[in-house]
Write an enzyme that holds these catalytic residues in place. Structure first.
Site, PDB file in Angstrom:
ATOM      1  N   ASP A  49      -1.431  -5.436  -5.631  1.00  0.00           N
ATOM      2  CA  ASP A  49      -2.547  -4.563  -6.000  1.00  0.00           C
ATOM      3  C   ASP A  49      -2.122  -3.095  -5.994  1.00  0.00           C
ATOM      4  O   ASP A  49      -1.016  -2.779  -6.366  1.00  0.00           O
ATOM      5  CB  ASP A  49      -3.739  -4.818  -5.087  1.00  0.00           C
ATOM      6  CG  ASP A  49      -3.472  -4.481  -3.630  1.00  0.00           C
ATOM      7  OD1 ASP A  49      -2.311  -4.494  -3.203  1.00  0.00           O
ATOM      8  OD2 ASP A  49      -4.446  -4.197  -2.893  1.00  0.00           O
ATOM      9  N   GLU A  91       3.098  -9.555  -2.021  1.00  0.00           N
ATOM     10  CA  GLU A  91       1.741 -10.064  -1.772  1.00  0.00           C
ATOM     11  C   GLU A  91       1.536 -11.545  -2.088  1.00  0.00           C
ATOM     12  O   GLU A  91       0.679 -12.191  -1.471  1.00  0.00           O
ATOM     13  CB  GLU A  91       0.727  -9.228  -2.564  1.00  0.00           C
ATOM     14  CG  GLU A  91       0.503  -7.829  -2.021  1.00  0.00           C
ATOM     15  CD  GLU A  91       1.557  -6.822  -2.459  1.00  0.00           C
ATOM     16  OE1 GLU A  91       1.486  -5.672  -2.045  1.00  0.00           O
ATOM     17  OE2 GLU A  91       2.471  -7.212  -3.237  1.00  0.00           O
ATOM     18  N   GLY A 104       0.802  -1.215   0.000  1.00  0.00           N
ATOM     19  CA  GLY A 104       0.000   0.000   0.000  1.00  0.00           C
ATOM     20  C   GLY A 104       0.832   1.260   0.000  1.00  0.00           C
ATOM     21  O   GLY A 104       0.392   2.312  -0.487  1.00  0.00           O
TER      22      GLY A 104
END
Length: 480
Positions: A271, A263, A240
């Protein structure tokens, strides 16, 4: 049903108190949690064990004046035997001991879950302003991620503060650039607070749709921001944290920057727009970084194309001051200041890119369209580098590997918004599945680092199973 009344009592007690976090990644301050647990349990009454400790008696004190002792006292306080001597507080029978042990385990687990859920339920009403600092300084709006004890991990709370302020600064004629940085010196941002998301999902509290939707909206807002956006990547920058930096115009790394998209090791996928920026790196480097979670440090973050500039960490404070002192700067003015510091930095200037000698192997092995073929390519290559990557990949979630490869292949021709829409679908499918929660358990909760993936083999991850992850969510799709 035995526990329902008790849990209601604990829930009621906790609802009036500030949230207590557990574990790592922003979830743990143990002593406070222990005090809260003792207090909440002492105030609750277990069904079938009437009575509770009176005022001032506390969880370990016996009841006075003939009052029925609390169930917690009866479990833990020593009894008096013949002659008034204290005896063991143990159970009267083995069966009773087993019942008590079960009650305590259920109660403690319920407490943890309840507290995490309460923390998120309060988010929309109570904002902890200290998690992120939003300041207007000179010509710039400055965002400081302010959770240094947990490596500035990103929470829904922080996202909900940053997004509207970013939009305001973008429209403000007196704000000419936006700077984002992390407090504490150890991390820019180590990623999203995924353990909280996983725990809430398991407790059937739908935090994940909100978290991922609003996080991706912020990623898009940064990518489309019309004013210079400068991310100071000092320390750990993962997951993030990459999402709130890499889509901006300027990313300034220091020698202490540590980049990774790890991830696939937790049953997720890279993502926050990873499907957009990773396949656009040189050759197949982005595919390699996504599938293996390989870490880049310092100047290598710049050489890989993730950072736009590289500066000495000791000059970071002066650099920021020079940016803030600019008068009505244009994008070119900001770029000129950054370029000057970048040019002056001599740290590791003469060292080659850590992956330089392996780029041909990476381009060759990771150019395949299937994970099975990538693995075969690595096996056939047979070099120590190839075999080491093969060893790493074999530890990853098979589902995550196949999702990630397809995500990057499709993302290579999509816009950032289209990629984020695709990734939102993937995120919700992962929340419904097994591997994400198992990965969080193995790496962040129990820390045994031995996840049990389901499916456990690439061959079991069928095309039909994979296609379901990419399906449209209809009216629930992410929209901009």
């Amino acid at each position: 049903m035995l526990m329902i009344g008790f849990l209601k009592s604990v829930f009621t007690t906790l609802s009036s108190r500030p949230p207590v976090a557990f574990g790592s990644l922003g979830l743990g301050q143990g002593r406070r949690g222990t005090r809260e647990l003792r207090s909440a349990l002492a105030a609750a009454t277990m069904p079938g064990m009437p009575g509770r400790a009176g005022p001032g008696q506390g969880p370990h004190r016996p009841a006075r004046g003939g009052e029925e002792p609390s169930w917690r006292h009866r479990l833990t306080y020593p009894r008096r035997g013949a002659g008034g001597r204290l005896t063991s507080p143990g159970p009267r029978s083995e069966e009773e001991g087993q019942r008590r042990g079960t009650r305590w385990r259920v109660a403690f687990n319920a407490f943890k879950r309840t507290n995490i859920i309460l923390h998120h339920l309060r988010m929309s009403k109570h904002t902890d302003a200290t998690e992120v600092l939003l300041e207007k300084k000179g010509c710039a709006g400055v965002i400081t991620l302010n959770r240094p004890k947990v490596l500035n991990t990103l929470t829904l709370n922080m996202i909900r503060q940053i997004y509207p302020q970013l939009k305001k600064w973008e429209q403000d004629p007196e704000t000419f650039l936006i700077i984002i940085k992390g407090a504490g010196g150890k991390a820019f941002c180590a990623g999203g607070d995924i353990r909280v998301v996983s725990e809430a999902e398991k407790a059937n509290q739908k935090i994940a749709p909100l978290f991922f939707r609003e996080e991706y909206m912020l990623n898009n807002a940064i990518g489309s921001c019309q004013k210079p956006y400068v991310a100071l990547l000092h320390g750990i920058t993962m997951g993030g944290g990459v999402g709130i930096s890499v889509h901006g115009q300027f990313r300034v790394a220091t020698e202490k920057c540590l980049f990774a998209m790890p991830e696939t090791a937790i049953g997720l996928f890279p993502d926050v727009g990873g499907g957009y920026f990773l396949p656009r790196l040189q050759g197949k480097l982005g595919y390699f970084l996504a599938l293996t979670g390989f870490r880049l440090k310092g100047r290598d973050v710049y050489r890989a194309g993730i950072a736009t500039h590289f500066v000495d960490s000791e000059k970071l404070g002066v650099l920021e001051e020079d940016l803030l002192a600019l008068k009505s700067p244009s994008k070119e003015d900001v770029a000129a200041v950054l370029e000057n510091y970048h040019t002056e930095c001599k740290i590791d200037r003469d060292k080659s890119f850590i992956l330089e000698e392996h780029l041909d192997k990476i381009n060759s092995c990771f150019s395949a369209n299937t994970m099975e073929q990538i693995i075969e390519n690595l096996q056939q290559d047979g070099s120590s580098f190839a075999l080491e990557q093969l060893k790493v990949i074999n530890k990853m979630s098979p589902t995550s590997l196949k999702i990630t490869l397809r995500q990057l292949m499709e993302g290579s021709s999509k816009t950032l918004q289209e990629v984020l829409t695709m990734e939102y679908r993937l995120s919700q499918a992962c929340m419904r599945g097994h591997d994400f929660h198992e990965g969080v358990r193995a790496l962040l909760i129990d820390k045994d680092r031995s996840p049990k993936w389901k499916p456990a083999d690439l061959k079991e991850v069928t095309d039909e199973y994979l296609n379901n992850h990419f399906k449209s969510l209809g009216s629930n799709d992410l929209k901009f």
